[in-house]
Design a protein around this motif. Structure first.
Motif, PDB file in Angstrom:
ATOM      1  N   ASN A  32       0.733  -1.279   0.167  1.00  0.00           N
ATOM      2  CA  ASN A  32      -0.114   0.099   0.270  1.00  0.00           C
ATOM      3  C   ASN A  32       0.779   1.375  -0.192  1.00  0.00           C
ATOM      4  O   ASN A  32       0.130   2.400   0.196  1.00  0.00           O
ATOM      5  CB  ASN A  32      -0.904  -0.179   1.315  1.00  0.00           C
ATOM      6  CG  ASN A  32      -1.973  -1.059   1.005  1.00  0.00           C
ATOM      7  OD1 ASN A  32      -2.505  -1.385   0.074  1.00  0.00           O
ATOM      8  ND2 ASN A  32      -2.448  -1.503   2.335  1.00  0.00           N
ATOM      9  N   GLN A  33       2.054   1.063  -0.402  1.00  0.00           N
ATOM     10  CA  GLN A  33       3.141   2.458  -0.275  1.00  0.00           C
ATOM     11  C   GLN A  33       2.804   3.205  -1.460  1.00  0.00           C
ATOM     12  O   GLN A  33       2.512   2.667  -2.642  1.00  0.00           O
ATOM     13  CB  GLN A  33       4.325   2.001  -0.318  1.00  0.00           C
ATOM     14  CG  GLN A  33       4.857   1.154   0.967  1.00  0.00           C
ATOM     15  CD  GLN A  33       5.258   2.001   2.051  1.00  0.00           C
ATOM     16  OE1 GLN A  33       4.392   2.544   2.574  1.00  0.00           O
ATOM     17  NE2 GLN A  33       6.161   1.812   2.726  1.00  0.00           N
ATOM     18  N   LEU A  34       2.726   4.462  -1.468  1.00  0.00           N
ATOM     19  CA  LEU A  34       2.275   5.338  -2.605  1.00  0.00           C
ATOM     20  C   LEU A  34       3.481   6.318  -2.814  1.00  0.00           C
ATOM     21  O   LEU A  34       3.633   6.744  -4.088  1.00  0.00           O
ATOM     22  CB  LEU A  34       0.839   6.048  -2.389  1.00  0.00           C
ATOM     23  CG  LEU A  34      -0.317   5.291  -1.745  1.00  0.00           C
ATOM     24  CD1 LEU A  34      -1.304   6.249  -1.532  1.00  0.00           C
ATOM     25  CD2 LEU A  34      -0.564   4.251  -3.031  1.00  0.00           C
ATOM     26  N   MET A  35       4.031   6.947  -1.917  1.00  0.00           N
ATOM     27  CA  MET A  35       4.824   8.027  -2.210  1.00  0.00           C
ATOM     28  C   MET A  35       6.462   7.554  -1.568  1.00  0.00           C
ATOM     29  O   MET A  35       6.313   7.067  -0.202  1.00  0.00           O
ATOM     30  CB  MET A  35       4.449   9.222  -1.582  1.00  0.00           C
ATOM     31  CG  MET A  35       3.296   9.636  -1.983  1.00  0.00           C
ATOM     32  SD  MET A  35       3.045  10.179  -3.740  1.00  0.00           S
ATOM     33  CE  MET A  35       1.463  10.586  -4.138  1.00  0.00           C
ATOM     34  N   PHE A  36       7.402   7.984  -1.952  1.00  0.00           N
ATOM     35  CA  PHE A  36       8.717   7.564  -1.352  1.00  0.00           C
ATOM     36  C   PHE A  36       9.690   8.669  -1.244  1.00  0.00           C
ATOM     37  O   PHE A  36      10.187   9.330  -2.170  1.00  0.00           O
ATOM     38  CB  PHE A  36       9.373   6.363  -2.214  1.00  0.00           C
ATOM     39  CG  PHE A  36       8.236   5.180  -2.471  1.00  0.00           C
ATOM     40  CD1 PHE A  36       8.431   4.284  -1.614  1.00  0.00           C
ATOM     41  CD2 PHE A  36       7.917   5.287  -3.636  1.00  0.00           C
ATOM     42  CE1 PHE A  36       7.544   3.441  -1.828  1.00  0.00           C
ATOM     43  CE2 PHE A  36       6.640   4.247  -3.831  1.00  0.00           C
ATOM     44  CZ  PHE A  36       6.491   3.285  -2.912  1.00  0.00           C
TER      45      PHE A  36
END
Length: 360
Positions: free
Chosen positions: A276-280
């Motif tokens: 569920n990661q979207l931005m890094f």
């Protein structure tokens, strides 16, 4: 022989067994010459990966019903540089990660539509973590708080909001340290589990604006534990959180580090690419987000690894020194730890022993 086994065999041939005592995640930081080799590998990847027009990228990329195409959330650049395609076991999930060719920000594209974000957290996560998992999580909380000194060492009745509080593992620690703590989360099961076990602190279902006690603001501390990477509209969300801080308040962020040497080494197989990661973010890109949302400054502290910092991994002194030196002069570690200051009062009060980067 599988790809993972082949890599391990190659590593053993090149380096021998003398690094077997080093946690696997930290080995890239202690093996001679690896940092320089991985940095060169990363620069070559960027140079060789084509940059595409937004329209061309859209035409060539499949869009799911819950997704939307976005441009860079930090600088507005429309061009896309496709870099990675992480996937879960047996491809239970997969997505694409692009790099902004203007500012270097890494983000998922297509991204999750904000109106569908709650679907991912409305069910599940209802069990209360116990045992080793709970102990490890609370150890990470303590290590991160201690890394920033007096700002988080003692609550003394100061008001704290845990944004994305889950089942309340951190809220339990916050109330023990003397904070007047509350949390919000999108999972009904998690909120219920948290409130069953909390004493002074309390968790609420929904966004901060949905809860009058939270929406009134005046918080001295707001914490985002592995939450920032899940926000599809970070400018909007951090702007609202900044408005909830009292004068002299601080925002604590723990998230995966997009400048990690492990990312440069393992690419799409990096452990920071989870479902569920979207931005890094990295120490280079996060200041742009904080500047745009009204913060006065930010400080970062190196992350050497939980077991290394807690001294539960006994490394030879020379390897311990090499690991710390590599993290400090390089990427800062696999996790990004940041303390953002709401205003100059916060910088003056809590930034004395930290290297504060002022935000114009």
């Amino acid at each position: 022989m599988g790809a993972v086994s082949a890599k391990r065999t190659l590593s053993r041939v090149v380096y021998g067994s003398r690094y077997d005592r080093v946690p696997r995640g930290q080995r890239v930081y202690v093996r001679p010459g690896e940092r320089i080799a991985r940095e060169i590998q990363w620069r070559l990847r960027i140079r060789r990966t084509p940059v595409m027009r937004f329209q061309d990228y859209r035409e060539r990329t499949l869009l799911e019903e819950t997704e939307e195409f976005i441009t860079c959330q930090l600088c507005g650049e429309t061009r896309q540089q496709p870099m990675f395609q992480p996937a879960g076991d047996k491809r239970a999930w997969s997505y694409r990660v692009v790099r902004c060719p203007a500012c270097g920000f890494l983000y998922r594209n297509p991204n999750i539509r904000p109106d569908r974000l709650g679907d991912r957290y409305a069910t599940g996560h209802s069990g209360f973590p116990t045992g080793r998992y709970a102990a490890n999580r609370q150890r990470r909380y303590r290590l991160t708080m201690d890394a920033f000194g007096p700002a988080l060492s003692s609550g003394q009745g100061r008001r704290l909001l845990d944004f994305g509080c889950g089942t309340g593992l951190f809220l339990r620690l916050a109330e023990r340290r003397g904070f007047d703590a509350v949390g919000v989360d999108l999972s009904p099961g998690s909120v219920a589990a948290a409130n069953e076990r909390l004493t002074g602190a309390r968790a609420y279902l929904g966004s901060p604006q949905d809860v009058p006690r939270v929406a009134a603001g005046g918080f001295d501390v707001i914490t985002l534990w592995s939450v920032l990477a899940h926000l599809p509209r970070p400018i909007d969300d951090l702007g609202r959180l900044r408005a909830l801080l009292a004068p002299g308040g601080v925002l604590l962020v723990l998230t995966v580090n997009a400048a990690s040497l492990r990312l440069k080494a393992y690419g799409s197989g990096w452990n920071g690419f989870t479902r569920n990661q979207l931005m890094f973010y990295s120490a280079e890109t996060m200041p742009a987000l904080l500047r745009r949302t009204g913060f006065a400054g930010v400080a970062f502290t190196p992350f050497y690894g939980d077991t290394v910092e807690a001294s539960t991994t006994r490394l030879p002194e020379r390897l311990s020194r090499r690991l710390r030196r590599t993290v400090e002069i390089g990427d800062g570690g696999n996790m990004l730890r940041a303390l953002a200051f709401a205003d100059d009062e916060a910088v003056d009060r809590w930034g004395a022993n930290l290297q504060v980067h002022r935000l114009a």
